[in-house]
Design an enzyme around this catalytic site. Structure first.
Site, PDB file in Angstrom:
ATOM      1  N   GLU A 277      42.345 -17.495 -14.096  1.00  0.00           N
ATOM      2  CA  GLU A 277      41.494 -18.648 -14.339  1.00  0.00           C
ATOM      3  C   GLU A 277      41.317 -19.024 -15.807  1.00  0.00           C
ATOM      4  O   GLU A 277      41.119 -20.197 -16.119  1.00  0.00           O
ATOM      5  CB  GLU A 277      40.106 -18.395 -13.724  1.00  0.00           C
ATOM      6  CG  GLU A 277      40.104 -18.228 -12.220  1.00  0.00           C
ATOM      7  CD  GLU A 277      40.504 -19.515 -11.498  1.00  0.00           C
ATOM      8  OE1 GLU A 277      40.148 -20.611 -11.989  1.00  0.00           O
ATOM      9  OE2 GLU A 277      41.183 -19.419 -10.464  1.00  0.00           O
TER      10      GLU A 277
ATOM     11  N   SER B 147       0.548   3.843  38.337  1.00  0.00           N
ATOM     12  CA  SER B 147      -0.190   5.085  38.115  1.00  0.00           C
ATOM     13  C   SER B 147      -0.150   5.566  36.673  1.00  0.00           C
ATOM     14  O   SER B 147      -0.932   6.439  36.296  1.00  0.00           O
ATOM     15  CB  SER B 147       0.359   6.183  39.035  1.00  0.00           C
ATOM     16  OG  SER B 147       0.113   5.861  40.385  1.00  0.00           O
TER      17      SER B 147
END
Length: 800
Positions: free
Chosen positions: A90, A470
């Protein structure tokens, strides 16, 4: 000679004039553009958009949320070879120019003059940084001029290292990855320092055109671009010819790597996501870089998922095979892509893979199947012999004798490849949950809200209110202890008929076995889950008084009936609420608050939130005094003390009774764990729509629930003991692996005396009887001389 001198003067004057015109033009352009330029000082405090990360208490990644995937890196974390690759590709003069490379601009102008088109060569890394942070990507001369001016300002404000760090963290590199850290993870499943040269060059080639040079979307073009980057690195002297040759010939190894989930807890992750969005807003939550450390224990979470899935599949096998998910016509000529396409709508759920039946061979006793994303596999009859056809919730068809009795060509089925012998499988129609809390402070240690979150995100652990049956009885019995009952109090287990306003009909409750047992001690009534005795106990204590008690200990009574069916658990509670309620018994009577977020940190590691949940404690008075002193001194206080809502003596007595549930009651299957510190209670609703087991020791309290989302009945013999307890036991086996037995310490104020098991009264020394525990201020009466010693305890049929 004079003509030559005049010509030279004319040329010089022209150059000077053009230069002056250029300077004037540049000054005019600067005067016009500079006021509208943003301040580059903001780059010093720039906050990169970083996704939300959810982790376990050990730091293992659970989930990541956010459109932009980014892993910010510091300059010192950037490998030199990675930096060199980007410079070569770049901006090879990055460390030499002032932000604008005039040689590069000259090349770009020359290309424009020769071709009439905008070309490469003009943008430096600093100019790209200016464009990425402040400008659009519009290709106009005005934008280019702004880019140049901003680049010059950036170079005057930041160092080269700071610019490079920002650039390599900001640049878009395809596949929703921003920055080199995310790109390395997404393309190669590695950190940047683990990349080889070929992989490094591939990433460095992406900024030019992330879509066009994407190694996943376009491998040929990506390879060409990689070769260019490697050539530039060779030309700049960053690599040797040998390294260049090897990297150029390297195969493309890029593929999409999802975030490396280390702890699978998607239901908890979704709870965190919703909390963060509600607190910070969607945009801030997803881009602020927050790290949420949960209370989830990775090992326990894996155990919860595995136990729940195994338990739900075991139930499904007991009820019968419901057949293939789909049937398709096959010609026999389908290639790999066509087979995969037929399975595309059948993702992996709960570890079970979708498979397409290609052929059936009864003689060889196998079927050939194509497993999604795996390929061809032989499925032997041994792995499908369990598949008796499902006919109804009460009946199954005959056991299969051949492969063709189970599968046919074109069936889309499920396969479990985990065992040594591949097995036919099925995604269960039934659902369930497992929740585990730390009883000391309410931290969620594990939470599984269903068979598979990606099949159904409905979180049954926190969103589904079900009747606990229960499993609710311990709260009723604890309320009775407060009213003066003891474990030896006698209850009447005899038939009862009454009009219950909450049910608007006459009610004739029965015990699970259909039998009645007459006078029954308090302890035995709960150990063997006597319905009739429990109803009479509630009536004697008082419904209103019991509801007041339940509200006081932290249960939500707004969804509970104001009637005697309350004794049988006909109210509605979430599995999380049930688990929280049982924590009272596990921690000695303290009300702790469930929480799943321990800490919220910013991307910079600053703590935005730190949980300080109230904790159960043995010596709360001392702890509170220390906390008050620290608070007065202005320092950080100790953890707040949880409210004590149940006397420690009552918590201990209830634990003692529920330990008997495991030792000789409906929870006996848990004895296989070989522990002496476990207590709990089974639960099944009267019509068999819900199955529960909730149990604990002083380290972990956990619940397992099983039921259908549409509230269908589970079927015959599907109870808390047979359906939910195996899930709980499998989970606790892993959760408590390596944890020594630690029975609850008996608090002061309790004594052990001998009683007559037939009537619960005390017996004198030498008259036999059995031991029972009492509060020292609430001892039973002494039996008349000679009436005690009738045995060591009644032997009654276990019921549910």
């Amino acid at each position: 000679m004079r003509l030559l001198s005049r010509l030279s003067l004319w040329v010089l004057a022209s150059v000077v004039s053009l230069g002056l015109v250029g300077l004037i033009a540049a000054a005019v352009a600067y005067a016009m553009l500079a006021p509208g330029l943003p301040s580059v000082e903001t780059l010093r405090d720039v906050r990169l958009q970083v996704p939300l990360r959810v982790v376990s208490r050990e730091g293992g990644l659970i989930a990541e949320y956010g459109e932009q995937r980014r892993i910010p890196l510091q300059s010192e974390d950037l490998p030199p070879q990675l930096v060199q690759a980007f410079l070569a590709a770049e901006d090879d003069r990055f460390f030499d120019h002032p932000g604008v490379d005039y040689q590069g601009i000259a090349r770009a102008v020359r290309h424009l003059l020769l071709t009439g088109e905008k070309g490469p060569g003009g943008s430096t890394i600093t100019m790209q940084l200016a464009r990425n942070f402040f400008l659009t990507r519009d290709q106009t001369f005005q934008r280019k001029a702004q880019e140049i001016l901003l680049a010059l300002k950036i170079e005057r404000t930041l160092s080269k290292e700071e610019i490079l760090e920002l650039y390599l963290n900001k640049i878009y590199l395809g596949q929703r990855s921003y920055g080199v850290g995310a790109a390395a993870r997404i393309y190669y499943g590695k950190s940047v320092d683990e990349l080889d040269l070929a992989q490094t060059a591939m990433i460095a080639g992406l900024p030019k055109a992330p879509s066009a040079y994407n190694p996943i979307a376009n491998p040929p073009r990506a390879k060409i671009r990689r070769a260019y980057v490697l050539g530039r690195m060779l030309a700049e002297g960053y690599i040797t010819p040998e390294e260049h040759a090897e990297a150029v010939d390297a195969p493309i190894t890029a593929e999409v790597h999802a975030a490396p989930v280390e702890v699978s807890a998607p239901y908890v992750a979704e709870m965190v996501r919703q909390t963060m969005v509600a607190q910070y807003g969607e945009e801030e939550a997803y881009t602020g870089g927050y790290v949420v450390r949960t209370t989830v224990d990775g090992r326990m979470q894996a155990a919860a998922d595995r136990a729940l899935r195994d338990g739900l599949r075991a139930y499904d096998h007991r009820r019968g095979y419901r057949g293939p998910e789909r049937q398709v016509e096959l010609t026999g000529d389908e290639d790999e892509s066509e087979r995969e396409a037929l399975l595309a709508d059948h993702p992996r759920y709960g570890g079970l893979e979708a498979a397409l039946v290609l052929s059936v061979d009864d003689e060889a006793e196998l079927a050939r199947v194509w497993v999604r994303r795996h390929g061809e596999l032989e499925l032997p009859f041994e792995g499908m012999a369990w598949a008796r056809p499902y006919l109804s919730r009460t009946t199954r068809g005959p056991a299969p004798e051949n492969v063709s009795d189970v599968v046919s060509v074109g069936d889309i089925i499920r396969v479990d490849r985990a065992p040594d012998v591949p097995r036919l499988a099925a995604i269960p129609a039934v659902e369930g949950s497992v929740v585990a809390l730390d009883p000391e402070n309410g931290a969620v240690l594990a939470l599984a809200g269903g068979f598979d979150f990606f099949r159904s995100s409905f979180n049954r652990a926190v969103q589904s209110r079900r009747q606990p049956g229960s499993a609710f009885k311990p709260f009723i019995y604890a309320a009775a202890l407060e009213q003066g009952y003891t474990p030896a109090s006698m209850l009447s287990d005899t038939p009862i008929v009454m009009h219950d306003e909450s049910l608007e009909t006459s009610w004739r409750p029965t015990n699970y076995s259909g039998r009645v047992y007459g006078p029954t001690r308090f302890r035995e009534a709960l150990v063997h889950s006597r319905n009739l005795a429990s109803i009479r106990l509630l009536r004697n204590v008082g419904i209103d008084e019991t509801l007041d008690y339940l509200a006081r200990i932290g249960l939500d009574t707004s969804v509970m009936p104001n009637g005697l069916s309350l004794a049988l658990g006909s109210g509605e509670m979430t599995p999380l609420a049930m688990t929280q309620g049982y924590a009272l018994f596990a921690n000695g009577g303290f009300r702790v608050m469930p929480h799943f977020i321990d800490r919220i940190e910013s991307a910079q590691g600053e703590v935005h939130f730190q949980a300080r949940p109230p904790v159960a404690c043995v010596d709360c008075s001392r702890m509170q005094v220390q906390a008050d002193l620290q608070e007065e001194a202005g320092s950080v206080a100790l953890q707040p003390v949880a409210d004590s809502v149940l006397p420690a003596t009552d918590a201990y007595l209830m634990t003692s009774i529920m330990q008997d549930v495991i030792q000789r009651g409906t929870g006996r299957a848990a004895q296989r764990l070989g522990r002496n510190d476990l207590a709990g209670k089974t639960g099944t609703t009267n019509d068999g729509r819900d199955a529960w087991f909730v149990g604990y020791n002083n380290r972990v309290v956990a619940s397992a629930w099983v039921g259908f989302d549409n509230n269908d009945q589970l079927g015959p013999r599907e109870t808390g003991a047979s359906t939910a307890l195996p899930i709980w036991t499998d989970f606790m086996e892993q959760a408590l692996n390596g944890v020594p037995d630690a029975p609850l310490r008996q608090p002061d104020g309790l004594v052990t005396v001998r009683i007559d098991p037939e009537d619960g009264r005390r017996v004198r020394a030498g008259e036999g009887g059995m031991f029972e525990i009492f509060r020292e201020d609430n001892l039973p009466d002494v039996a008349p001389r000679g009436s005690g010693g009738s045995g060591s305890g009644s032997r009654e049929q276990d019921i549910f």
